[in-house]
Write a protein that holds these residues in place. Structure first.
Motif, mmCIF file in Angstrom:
data_model
loop_
_atom_site.group_PDB
_atom_site.id
_atom_site.type_symbol
_atom_site.label_atom_id
_atom_site.label_comp_id
_atom_site.label_asym_id
_atom_site.label_seq_id
_atom_site.Cartn_x
_atom_site.Cartn_y
_atom_site.Cartn_z
ATOM 1 N N GLN A 131 33.495 -0.410 -14.093
ATOM 2 C CA GLN A 131 33.414 0.812 -14.901
ATOM 3 C C GLN A 131 32.412 0.478 -15.975
ATOM 4 N N LEU A 132 32.260 -0.526 -16.762
ATOM 5 C CA LEU A 132 31.208 -0.723 -17.789
ATOM 6 C C LEU A 132 29.719 -1.113 -16.933
ATOM 7 N N LEU A 133 29.956 -1.740 -15.802
ATOM 8 C CA LEU A 133 28.557 -1.712 -15.097
ATOM 9 C C LEU A 133 27.811 -0.368 -14.855
ATOM 10 N N ILE A 134 28.828 0.392 -14.241
ATOM 11 C CA ILE A 134 28.158 1.929 -13.878
ATOM 12 C C ILE A 134 27.928 2.722 -15.176
ATOM 13 N N THR A 135 28.944 2.884 -15.985
ATOM 14 C CA THR A 135 28.752 3.675 -17.041
ATOM 15 C C THR A 135 27.890 3.401 -18.013
ATOM 16 N N LEU A 136 27.513 2.198 -18.416
ATOM 17 C CA LEU A 136 26.598 1.514 -19.411
ATOM 18 C C LEU A 136 25.292 1.078 -18.712
ATOM 19 N N TYR A 137 24.868 1.755 -17.914
ATOM 20 C CA TYR A 137 23.597 1.397 -16.861
ATOM 21 C C TYR A 137 22.622 2.190 -17.942
ATOM 22 N N PRO A 138 22.618 3.294 -18.147
ATOM 23 C CA PRO A 138 21.512 3.887 -19.020
ATOM 24 C C PRO A 138 21.117 3.037 -20.403
ATOM 25 N N LEU A 139 22.326 2.528 -21.027
ATOM 26 C CA LEU A 139 22.060 1.935 -22.372
ATOM 27 C C LEU A 139 21.516 0.526 -22.085
ATOM 28 N N LEU A 140 21.936 0.036 -20.800
ATOM 29 C CA LEU A 140 21.417 -1.436 -20.528
ATOM 30 C C LEU A 140 20.034 -1.291 -19.947
ATOM 31 N N VAL A 141 19.673 -0.520 -19.446
ATOM 32 C CA VAL A 141 18.412 0.016 -19.181
ATOM 33 C C VAL A 141 17.456 -0.114 -20.633
ATOM 34 N N PHE A 142 17.922 0.491 -21.419
ATOM 35 C CA PHE A 142 17.244 0.852 -22.890
ATOM 36 C C PHE A 142 16.828 -0.380 -23.459
#
Length: 280
Positions: free
Chosen positions: A215-226
């Motif tokens: 859930q975190l891996l998918i949902t926070l993907y845009p934040l991780l990229v930033f």
């Protein structure tokens, strides 16, 4: 005479505090939806009744906490400004106005964490002015202050190396906050899309993987990229300053866009591969 103020998310925090609450709340709601879809054994009304009570409890707690933070901390920033005049530094805050003549400055201190944050304290015999790197264009402020002090033969009040390091930190801070303001809408839209993908994938497609991790891996993907992109920008800025031996304040937006693009692609491919592997 330029007036320097703290960034708008500190001067007008309500909008940004609401956004943070919305972000946390959406994670909670998403978690309940996925959990229900994966179990399908709970009674719908009782399950979401419990969820609603927990959400309301969370909101009440957050509202009180943010009210406390607002009156203790945030409301002060709205009234803070600093100016460099011909005679000295004018600092205004909620308590009033502080004026320090340049000749009265005894020392300028620079406690900081490299490329992440810090502050400067301008000290005289009786008065102090404390400014953090979240002051808008603080690098320009320090550059102008240094020029004034040098012209008045007051260079001894600051340590040149510490000032230089602080200006590097301030430069990165200025650029990073500019990028946050520019990308916040894109990140928010990407986050909502990824949240829907997480619900579909974990709620309907794959029941066998760990919910919280994926859930975190998918949902926070845009934040991780930033975040990864910001780390790259910080490293590049550090190398450029070291190579050119001077503070570089101009952003290379073409480079930034390329970093965002390739980081988005690489992280996206890795995410998809992980999801596919776990489906096999």
């Amino acid at each position: 005479m330029q007036e320097y103020m703290y960034r708008k998310h500190l001067r007008y925090p309500i909008k940004y505090l609401v956004s943070i609450v919305g972000f946390i709340l959406s994670i909670i709601i998403e978690t309940f939806i996925i959990s229900y879809l994966r179990s399908m054994q709970e009674d719908f009304i009782s399950y979401f009744g419990i969820a609603l009570i927990m959400i309301l409890g969370f909101l009440i707690l957050v509202i009180f906490e943010f009210l406390f933070l607002y009156f203790i901390m945030f409301r002060k920033f709205k009234n803070v400004s600093v100016q460099l005049t011909d005679l000295g530094i004018v600092y205004k805050n909620i308590k009033g106005t502080t004026f320090i003549q340049y000749e009265e400055i005894k020392s300028i201190q620079f406690p900081y964490i490299k490329y992440f944050g810090g502050w400067t304290k301008i000290k005289s015999n009786k008065k102090n002015i404390r400014l953090t790197v979240v002051l808008e264009n603080i690098e320009q402020f320090m550059h102008d202050l240094k020029d004034i002090l040098d012209k008045k033969n007051l260079s001894y009040v600051y340590d040149d190396k510490k000032l230089y390091n602080f200006r590097k930190t301030a430069t990165y801070s200025d650029q990073s906050w500019e990028r946050v303001y520019e990308k916040i809408k894109t990140i928010s839209i990407g986050y909502l899309i990824c949240m829907i993908i997480a619900i579909v994938y974990l709620g309907f497609v794959n029941y066998n993987v760990s919910q919280i991790i994926f859930q975190l891996l998918i949902t926070l993907y845009p934040l991780l990229v930033f975040i990864i992109s910001e780390i790259i920008f910080g490293i590049k800025l550090s190398k450029e300053i070291k190579l050119n031996k001077k503070i570089i304040t101009k952003r290379n937006k073409k480079f930034e866009n390329n970093v965002y693009k390739y980081t988005f692609i690489v992280c996206g491919v890795l995410n998809v591969l992980i999801l596919i592997i776990w489906m096999i």
